[in-house]
Design a protein around this motif. Structure first.
Motif, PDB file in Angstrom:
ATOM      1  N   ARG A 101       0.829  -1.198   0.000  1.00  0.00           N
ATOM      2  CA  ARG A 101       0.000   0.000   0.000  1.00  0.00           C
ATOM      3  C   ARG A 101       0.865   1.249   0.000  1.00  0.00           C
ATOM      4  O   ARG A 101       0.493   2.271  -0.588  1.00  0.00           O
ATOM      5  CB  ARG A 101      -0.935  -0.013   1.202  1.00  0.00           C
ATOM      6  CG  ARG A 101      -1.978  -1.102   1.148  1.00  0.00           C
ATOM      7  CD  ARG A 101      -3.100  -0.850   2.111  1.00  0.00           C
ATOM      8  NE  ARG A 101      -4.094  -1.921   2.031  1.00  0.00           N
ATOM      9  CZ  ARG A 101      -5.271  -1.874   2.636  1.00  0.00           C
ATOM     10  NH1 ARG A 101      -5.605  -0.818   3.347  1.00  0.00           N
ATOM     11  NH2 ARG A 101      -6.119  -2.867   2.526  1.00  0.00           N
ATOM     12  N   ALA A 102       2.023   1.199   0.643  1.00  0.00           N
ATOM     13  CA  ALA A 102       2.921   2.358   0.610  1.00  0.00           C
ATOM     14  C   ALA A 102       3.391   2.628  -0.818  1.00  0.00           C
ATOM     15  O   ALA A 102       3.431   3.778  -1.274  1.00  0.00           O
ATOM     16  CB  ALA A 102       4.117   2.117   1.537  1.00  0.00           C
ATOM     17  N   HIS A 103       3.741   1.554  -1.552  1.00  0.00           N
ATOM     18  CA  HIS A 103       4.177   1.724  -2.932  1.00  0.00           C
ATOM     19  C   HIS A 103       3.048   2.248  -3.803  1.00  0.00           C
ATOM     20  O   HIS A 103       3.260   3.098  -4.674  1.00  0.00           O
ATOM     21  CB  HIS A 103       4.700   0.397  -3.486  1.00  0.00           C
ATOM     22  CG  HIS A 103       6.028  -0.010  -2.895  1.00  0.00           C
ATOM     23  ND1 HIS A 103       7.090   0.853  -2.819  1.00  0.00           N
ATOM     24  CD2 HIS A 103       6.449  -1.195  -2.363  1.00  0.00           C
ATOM     25  CE1 HIS A 103       8.132   0.233  -2.266  1.00  0.00           C
ATOM     26  NE2 HIS A 103       7.766  -1.008  -1.969  1.00  0.00           N
ATOM     27  N   GLN A 163      -6.690   2.153  -0.320  1.00  0.00           N
ATOM     28  CA  GLN A 163      -7.181   2.480   1.002  1.00  0.00           C
ATOM     29  C   GLN A 163      -8.518   1.842   1.361  1.00  0.00           C
ATOM     30  O   GLN A 163      -8.923   1.919   2.523  1.00  0.00           O
ATOM     31  CB  GLN A 163      -7.323   4.003   1.139  1.00  0.00           C
ATOM     32  CG  GLN A 163      -6.032   4.741   0.938  1.00  0.00           C
ATOM     33  CD  GLN A 163      -4.964   4.319   1.948  1.00  0.00           C
ATOM     34  OE1 GLN A 163      -5.248   4.209   3.141  1.00  0.00           O
ATOM     35  NE2 GLN A 163      -3.764   4.082   1.490  1.00  0.00           N
ATOM     36  N   ALA A 164      -9.235   1.272   0.414  1.00  0.00           N
ATOM     37  CA  ALA A 164     -10.544   0.694   0.717  1.00  0.00           C
ATOM     38  C   ALA A 164     -10.404  -0.537   1.613  1.00  0.00           C
ATOM     39  O   ALA A 164      -9.327  -1.151   1.707  1.00  0.00           O
ATOM     40  CB  ALA A 164     -11.276   0.325  -0.571  1.00  0.00           C
ATOM     41  N   PRO A 179      -6.979 -13.185  -6.935  1.00  0.00           N
ATOM     42  CA  PRO A 179      -5.530 -13.237  -7.082  1.00  0.00           C
ATOM     43  C   PRO A 179      -4.789 -12.231  -6.217  1.00  0.00           C
ATOM     44  O   PRO A 179      -3.611 -12.420  -5.915  1.00  0.00           O
ATOM     45  CB  PRO A 179      -5.324 -12.932  -8.569  1.00  0.00           C
ATOM     46  CG  PRO A 179      -6.512 -12.136  -8.967  1.00  0.00           C
ATOM     47  CD  PRO A 179      -7.643 -12.665  -8.151  1.00  0.00           C
ATOM     48  N   HIS A 180      -5.454 -11.132  -5.815  1.00  0.00           N
ATOM     49  CA  HIS A 180      -4.883 -10.190  -4.867  1.00  0.00           C
ATOM     50  C   HIS A 180      -6.029  -9.370  -4.291  1.00  0.00           C
ATOM     51  O   HIS A 180      -6.986  -9.066  -4.998  1.00  0.00           O
ATOM     52  CB  HIS A 180      -3.852  -9.269  -5.538  1.00  0.00           C
ATOM     53  CG  HIS A 180      -2.969  -8.563  -4.549  1.00  0.00           C
ATOM     54  ND1 HIS A 180      -3.384  -7.446  -3.864  1.00  0.00           N
ATOM     55  CD2 HIS A 180      -1.710  -8.835  -4.123  1.00  0.00           C
ATOM     56  CE1 HIS A 180      -2.406  -7.051  -3.055  1.00  0.00           C
ATOM     57  NE2 HIS A 180      -1.386  -7.872  -3.201  1.00  0.00           N
ATOM     58  N   PRO A 181      -5.959  -8.991  -3.020  1.00  0.00           N
ATOM     59  CA  PRO A 181      -7.037  -8.172  -2.444  1.00  0.00           C
ATOM     60  C   PRO A 181      -7.267  -6.855  -3.190  1.00  0.00           C
ATOM     61  O   PRO A 181      -8.381  -6.338  -3.211  1.00  0.00           O
ATOM     62  CB  PRO A 181      -6.560  -7.919  -1.007  1.00  0.00           C
ATOM     63  CG  PRO A 181      -5.649  -9.052  -0.709  1.00  0.00           C
ATOM     64  CD  PRO A 181      -4.980  -9.407  -1.999  1.00  0.00           C
ATOM     65  N   ALA A 182      -6.217  -6.315  -3.815  1.00  0.00           N
ATOM     66  CA  ALA A 182      -6.373  -5.060  -4.552  1.00  0.00           C
ATOM     67  C   ALA A 182      -7.326  -5.228  -5.734  1.00  0.00           C
ATOM     68  O   ALA A 182      -8.004  -4.268  -6.123  1.00  0.00           O
ATOM     69  CB  ALA A 182      -5.011  -4.564  -5.047  1.00  0.00           C
TER      70      ALA A 182
END
Length: 443
Positions: free
Chosen positions: A24-26, A73-74, A82-85
């Motif tokens: 998340r920082a990236h 941020q959600a 495959p990824h939470p994003a």
């Protein structure tokens, strides 16, 4: 998503090795760079004098910035592969789509239809609906060239769409009975509403053979087979760089697109009134979303093969799976999941807003009265459902409770009779001195 603690710094690490804190920082850095790049381009280039072009470009840029912020941020949903994003992205797309629907809802009918020209200049033109009925002969002896031409005419691009659609719906619902009920109920809805939309007018064999049995039934069957394989699969994950062979690495990459763990859905609609009403609500929302697909095309003048129609279906496939999982978690364990998930609420709001658009844009079509025999059939069906509900969750429970109380009273009376003495009507459980006196009197 299942997580493990990562020290005392407050960072989160998924079991497959993805460090959420640093990721998340990236992505926040990427968001900052994107915002700066958009501002840089806006300041350096000469702004065109085309108001419509500038408006569209500004709206697209605003949506991109919102999506980047939401993805980073959600709140996470129930899925991590495959990824939470990926699932956060679709959550933010749900918000954007709902805002778009609300905007369309507050326009006049003419302005709303013409607004679609800003998305595609070919839209905003009334289109004739295709009638799938007409000649319903399976074998047409009058056509010497091809007697089966009626069948070939019905085999268009919507046949594989029906199959893949129900395959994916089965993966979302994970229950054969619910899928079949929704499939059959939608065919009844097409029968009932063909006087409103000519698109619903189909031959009997198109309804029940091609749709229910072949396309929908085959899709549901393949979906259930996939669910069976996923339920039997061993979910033991290993980091990509810990796998020594290239074949193992490729297999691990492919399995990244499968669930992290498996949860079998057991809806059990007859177990309680709460679950029964929840399952009925799910079926109702599914059917309403299916009807919205056809009515939105009709009121907004979009051809069935338009890419916006396909994008809407892709959207519902992604958000529907998350919503169904959130609904099941809320039903199955309400103590842990104290409120319904955010994606489930958004899907319900989107479905309701789409229906409101249909009502506003063409109330005349929706208020066309049903034929009398169709009205009788629906009234009979509703009465049967309500009667079964009252019997199963009220009358039956009262009857079973009465039988249980009666059985307990009979057992209590039987035990009391056992406690009586040898025929003189006095209890054998009297105090010992009184019992001795009675025996002395008898002697």
């Amino acid at each position: 998503p299942q997580r493990v603690a990562a020290g005392t710094q407050g960072s989160e690490v998924y079991d497959d090795g993805t460090n959420t804190f640093f990721w998340r920082a990236h992505t926040l850095t990427v968001l900052f760079i994107l915002t700066c790049a958009l501002g840089y381009v806006t300041l350096l280039e000469e702004t065109p004098q085309d108001t419509a072009y500038n408006t569209k470009r500004g709206i697209v840029a605003s949506i991109l910035v919102f999506l980047c912020f939401g993805v980073t941020q959600a709140k996470d949903g129930p899925f991590s592969r495959p990824h939470p994003a990926y699932w956060r992205f679709w959550l933010c797309v749900s918000v954007v789509y709902e805002l778009f629907l609300i905007f369309i809802l507050f326009q006049t009918v003419q302005d709303g239809r013409q607004f679609m020209k800003y998305i595609d200049p070919h839209l905003g033109v009334p289109l004739p609906e295709r009638d799938y009925g007409g000649n319903c002969l399976i074998y047409d002896p009058g056509n010497g060239t091809d007697p089966f031409h009626n069948i070939w005419d019905k085999l268009d691009g919507f046949v594989p769409a029906h199959f893949f659609g129900w395959y994916l719906k089965t993966l979302m619902i994970r229950d054969w009975w619910m899928c079949m009920i929704i499939s059959v109920m939608f065919e009844f809805l097409e029968y009932s509403l063909e006087h409103q939309l000519p698109n619903f007018s189909e031959c009997w064999w198109d309804h029940w053979i091609m749709d229910v049995i072949l396309c929908n039934g085959l899709g549901i069957y393949c979906g259930m087979k996939t669910l069976s394989w996923l339920s039997l699969k061993t979910y033991k994950w290993q980091g990509l760089w810990n796998i020594p062979t290239y074949k193992g690495k490729m297999k691990r990459i492919v399995f990244q697109f499968t669930p992290y763990s498996w949860v079998k859905f057991e809806w059990k609609p007859a177990s309680s009134l709460r679950r029964w009403l929840a399952v009925c609500g799910i079926i109702f929302v599914f059917l309403l979303a299916e009807l919205n697909t056809f009515y939105l095309k009709f009121v907004l003048w979009m051809p069935p093969e338009h890419y916006l129609v396909l994008l809407r279906l892709v959207f519902f496939v992604n958000v529907g799976g998350v919503a169904m999982r959130e609904i099941y978690d809320f039903m199955d364990d309400p103590k842990f999941h104290k409120k319904l998930g955010q994606q489930a609420w958004l899907v319900a709001a989107i479905t309701a807003t789409e229906f409101l658009i249909v009502v506003k844009y063409d109330p005349y079509t929706l208020t066309l009265s049903l034929p009398f025999y169709i009205t009788q059939c629906w009234i009979l069906g509703i009465i049967l459902v309500l009667t079964w509900t009252a019997w199963r969750f009220f009358i039956r429970d009262i009857t079973l409770r009465y039988k249980e109380i009666r059985r307990q009273k009979q057992e209590h009376r039987h035990e009391k009779d056992k406690c009586l003495s040898n025929g003189d009507g006095h209890s054998a459980l009297l105090e010992e001195p009184n019992g001795s006196k009675l025996r002395e009197r008898k002697l």
